[in-house]
Design a protein around this motif. Structure first.
Motif, PDB file in Angstrom:
ATOM      1  N   ALA A   1       1.203 -12.153 -19.078  1.00 61.11           N
ATOM      2  CA  ALA A   1       0.251 -12.309 -17.978  1.00 61.11           C
ATOM      3  C   ALA A   1       0.860 -13.090 -16.817  1.00 61.11           C
ATOM      4  CB  ALA A   1      -1.015 -12.999 -18.465  1.00 61.11           C
ATOM      5  N   LEU A   2       1.725 -14.045 -17.105  1.00 60.46           N
ATOM      6  CA  LEU A   2       2.280 -14.873 -16.043  1.00 60.46           C
ATOM      7  C   LEU A   2       3.557 -14.307 -15.427  1.00 60.46           C
ATOM      8  CD1 LEU A   2       1.753 -18.438 -17.537  1.00 60.46           C
ATOM      9  CD2 LEU A   2       0.411 -17.280 -15.781  1.00 60.46           C
ATOM     10  N   SER A   3       4.283 -13.469 -16.155  1.00 59.71           N
ATOM     11  CA  SER A   3       5.574 -13.018 -15.655  1.00 59.71           C
ATOM     12  C   SER A   3       5.547 -11.638 -15.001  1.00 59.71           C
ATOM     13  CB  SER A   3       6.599 -13.010 -16.783  1.00 59.71           C
ATOM     14  OG  SER A   3       6.270 -12.009 -17.727  1.00 59.71           O
ATOM     15  N   GLN A   4       4.538 -10.848 -15.258  1.00 62.47           N
ATOM     16  CA  GLN A   4       4.512  -9.488 -14.738  1.00 62.47           C
ATOM     17  C   GLN A   4       3.856  -9.420 -13.368  1.00 62.47           C
ATOM     18  OE1 GLN A   4       6.095  -7.007 -16.294  1.00 62.47           O
ATOM     19  NE2 GLN A   4       6.677  -8.492 -17.850  1.00 62.47           N
ATOM     20  N   GLN A   5       4.282  -8.466 -12.568  1.00 62.55           N
ATOM     21  CA  GLN A   5       3.696  -8.286 -11.250  1.00 62.55           C
ATOM     22  C   GLN A   5       2.746  -7.090 -11.192  1.00 62.55           C
ATOM     23  OE1 GLN A   5       6.834  -8.058  -8.425  1.00 62.55           O
ATOM     24  NE2 GLN A   5       7.369 -10.210  -8.632  1.00 62.55           N
ATOM     25  N   SER A   6       2.806  -6.237 -12.167  1.00 60.94           N
ATOM     26  CA  SER A   6       1.934  -5.074 -12.199  1.00 60.94           C
ATOM     27  C   SER A   6       0.559  -5.489 -12.722  1.00 60.94           C
ATOM     28  CB  SER A   6       2.525  -4.000 -13.100  1.00 60.94           C
ATOM     29  OG  SER A   6       1.604  -2.973 -13.330  1.00 60.94           O
ATOM     30  N   PHE A   7      -0.479  -4.948 -12.090  1.00 60.46           N
ATOM     31  CA  PHE A   7      -1.834  -5.269 -12.515  1.00 60.46           C
ATOM     32  C   PHE A   7      -2.097  -4.822 -13.955  1.00 60.46           C
ATOM     33  CE2 PHE A   7      -2.874  -5.064  -7.849  1.00 60.46           C
ATOM     34  CZ  PHE A   7      -3.107  -6.413  -7.727  1.00 60.46           C
ATOM     35  N   VAL A   8      -1.567  -3.666 -14.315  1.00 62.20           N
ATOM     36  CA  VAL A   8      -1.797  -3.142 -15.661  1.00 62.20           C
ATOM     37  C   VAL A   8      -1.128  -4.038 -16.706  1.00 62.20           C
ATOM     38  CG1 VAL A   8      -1.406  -1.171 -17.181  1.00 62.20           C
ATOM     39  CG2 VAL A   8      -2.089  -0.794 -14.819  1.00 62.20           C
ATOM     40  N   MET A   9       0.085  -4.483 -16.426  1.00 63.64           N
ATOM     41  CA  MET A   9       0.774  -5.370 -17.365  1.00 63.64           C
ATOM     42  C   MET A   9       0.077  -6.726 -17.450  1.00 63.64           C
ATOM     43  SD  MET A   9       3.062  -3.572 -18.699  1.00 63.64           S
ATOM     44  CE  MET A   9       4.113  -4.721 -19.523  1.00 63.64           C
ATOM     45  N   LEU A  10      -0.483  -7.187 -16.353  1.00 68.19           N
ATOM     46  CA  LEU A  10      -1.254  -8.424 -16.354  1.00 68.19           C
ATOM     47  C   LEU A  10      -2.471  -8.286 -17.267  1.00 68.19           C
ATOM     48  CD1 LEU A  10      -1.617 -11.217 -14.574  1.00 68.19           C
ATOM     49  CD2 LEU A  10      -3.458  -9.866 -13.617  1.00 68.19           C
ATOM     50  N   MET A  11      -3.158  -7.167 -17.171  1.00 64.84           N
ATOM     51  CA  MET A  11      -4.325  -6.921 -18.024  1.00 64.84           C
ATOM     52  C   MET A  11      -3.917  -6.796 -19.495  1.00 64.84           C
ATOM     53  SD  MET A  11      -7.012  -6.946 -16.145  1.00 64.84           S
ATOM     54  CE  MET A  11      -8.214  -6.161 -17.170  1.00 64.84           C
ATOM     55  N   MET A  12      -2.755  -6.197 -19.751  1.00 69.14           N
ATOM     56  CA  MET A  12      -2.283  -6.082 -21.131  1.00 69.14           C
ATOM     57  C   MET A  12      -1.964  -7.455 -21.716  1.00 69.14           C
ATOM     58  SD  MET A  12       0.019  -2.639 -20.910  1.00 69.14           S
ATOM     59  CE  MET A  12       0.611  -2.754 -22.567  1.00 69.14           C
ATOM     60  N   GLY A  13      -1.415  -8.354 -20.901  1.00 70.84           N
ATOM     61  CA  GLY A  13      -1.167  -9.715 -21.361  1.00 70.84           C
ATOM     62  C   GLY A  13      -2.461 -10.435 -21.703  1.00 70.84           C
ATOM     63  N   LEU A  14      -3.469 -10.264 -20.856  1.00 72.43           N
ATOM     64  CA  LEU A  14      -4.776 -10.871 -21.146  1.00 72.43           C
ATOM     65  C   LEU A  14      -5.376 -10.305 -22.424  1.00 72.43           C
ATOM     66  CD1 LEU A  14      -6.311 -10.958 -17.559  1.00 72.43           C
ATOM     67  CD2 LEU A  14      -5.451 -12.876 -18.880  1.00 72.43           C
ATOM     68  N   GLU A  15      -5.195  -9.014 -22.637  1.00 72.44           N
ATOM     69  CA  GLU A  15      -5.723  -8.379 -23.844  1.00 72.44           C
ATOM     70  C   GLU A  15      -5.017  -8.913 -25.091  1.00 72.44           C
ATOM     71  OE1 GLU A  15      -8.382  -5.834 -25.771  1.00 72.44           O
ATOM     72  OE2 GLU A  15      -8.290  -6.387 -23.668  1.00 72.44           O
ATOM     73  N   LEU A  16      -3.712  -9.125 -25.003  1.00 67.07           N
ATOM     74  CA  LEU A  16      -2.984  -9.691 -26.141  1.00 67.07           C
ATOM     75  C   LEU A  16      -3.465 -11.106 -26.458  1.00 67.07           C
ATOM     76  CD1 LEU A  16       0.768  -8.662 -25.841  1.00 67.07           C
ATOM     77  CD2 LEU A  16      -0.748  -8.317 -27.767  1.00 67.07           C
ATOM     78  N   MET A  17      -3.736 -11.890 -25.424  1.00 63.21           N
ATOM     79  CA  MET A  17      -4.238 -13.243 -25.660  1.00 63.21           C
ATOM     80  C   MET A  17      -5.603 -13.198 -26.345  1.00 63.21           C
ATOM     81  SD  MET A  17      -2.962 -15.588 -22.475  1.00 63.21           S
ATOM     82  CE  MET A  17      -4.078 -14.915 -21.304  1.00 63.21           C
ATOM     83  N   LEU A  18      -6.469 -12.310 -25.906  1.00 61.59           N
ATOM     84  CA  LEU A  18      -7.777 -12.187 -26.554  1.00 61.59           C
ATOM     85  C   LEU A  18      -7.654 -11.695 -28.000  1.00 61.59           C
ATOM     86  CD1 LEU A  18      -9.965 -10.781 -23.673  1.00 61.59           C
ATOM     87  CD2 LEU A  18     -10.193 -12.979 -24.796  1.00 61.59           C
TER      88      LEU A  18
END
Length: 101
Positions: A21-38
């Motif tokens: 979530a913190l290292s990616q610049q793509s919105f989709v990758m940011l959302m995938m990081g948030l999903e992994l945290m959840l």
């Protein structure tokens, strides 16, 4: 599998998701990081439920609520990403300098 093993895997998922979530610049990758945290939080909740409460229904209800929140969060997030892309043609976080139209 012990509770410590489940919590280590959950912490790993949270850590990978935070990095994503913190290292990616793509919105989709940011959302995938948030999903992994959840998912890591959900795994920790289920682990605590299974090992401490002995399978009481309250833990199952909490896990179902977290899954429903995850689904709503992803739907709203992707709707916002689609709206931003249609309005600004921006698919990277650095492409947006301001959120005002």
């Amino acid at each position: 599998m012990t509770l410590i093993t489940v919590l280590i895997v959950a912490a790993g998922l949270i850590g990978i998701g935070l990095y994503g979530a913190l290292s990616q610049q793509s919105f989709v990758m940011l959302m995938m990081g948030l999903e992994l945290m959840l998912n890591g939080v959900l795994l920790a909740v289920i682990g605590f439920w299974s090992y401490s409460l002995g399978g009481a229904p309250e833990g199952q209800l909490l896990a179902i609520i977290v899954m429903a929140v995850m689904a709503v969060e992803m739907a709203i997030g992707f709707a916002l990403i689609t709206a931003v892309y249609r309005k600004r043609q921006a698919d990277m976080t650095e492409s947006l300098t301001t959120m005002r139209h």
